[in-house]
Design a protein around this motif. Structure first.
Motif, short mmCIF file in Angstrom:
data_model
loop_
_atom_site.label_atom_id
_atom_site.label_comp_id
_atom_site.label_asym_id
_atom_site.label_seq_id
_atom_site.Cartn_x
_atom_site.Cartn_y
_atom_site.Cartn_z
N ASN A 128 0.97 -1.38 0.10
CA ASN A 128 0.03 -0.09 -0.02
C ASN A 128 0.96 1.34 -0.06
O ASN A 128 0.59 2.33 -0.69
CB ASN A 128 -1.00 0.08 1.11
CG ASN A 128 -2.08 -0.83 0.96
OD1 ASN A 128 -2.63 -0.94 -0.20
ND2 ASN A 128 -2.61 -1.74 1.81
N SER A 141 -3.60 6.05 -5.44
CA SER A 141 -3.60 5.46 -4.19
C SER A 141 -4.57 4.27 -4.12
O SER A 141 -5.70 4.70 -4.67
CB SER A 141 -3.56 5.99 -2.98
OG SER A 141 -4.58 6.85 -2.75
N SER A 164 1.00 3.93 -3.03
CA SER A 164 0.73 5.29 -2.80
C SER A 164 1.78 6.29 -3.51
O SER A 164 1.70 7.56 -3.53
CB SER A 164 0.57 5.77 -1.46
OG SER A 164 1.35 5.42 -0.66
#
Length: 93
Positions: free
Chosen positions: A76, A88, A80
């Motif tokens: 993650n 994201s 992003s």
């Protein structure tokens, strides 16, 4: 099958350790969600069920993380930090 996963600025490149010719490139802007499906299986959801990537945490050689949750958080964070756009995951972890 063991995997090595590298951040390539606009994509995540997934290689098998048996043969570097076999790889999957997942564009960061196409990732909708990253999460744990079952115990240590991580799903990189691209929106299309036939293009989603499933990886078992214990088979990942690079990057090294302690748990599947740590690997999801790392993915993650990498997603992003996309160079191609300000994208994201819509629903991380």
């Amino acid at each position: 099958m063991k995997y090595e996963i590298y951040d390539n600025e606009a994509s995540l490149d997934i290689y098998t350790n048996e043969n570097y010719d076999k790889s999957v490139m997942v564009m960061k802007h196409s990732v909708k969600r990253i999460g744990i499906v079952r115990e240590d299986i991580i799903r990189i959801d691209t929106g299309n069920p036939l293009e989603s990537v499933f990886i078992r945490h214990r088979d990942v050689l690079q990057p090294v993380t302690q748990t599947a949750i740590d690997l999801v958080y790392l993915f993650n964070r990498l997603i992003s930090d996309c160079v191609c756009c300000d994208c994201s995951p819509q629903n991380p972890a």
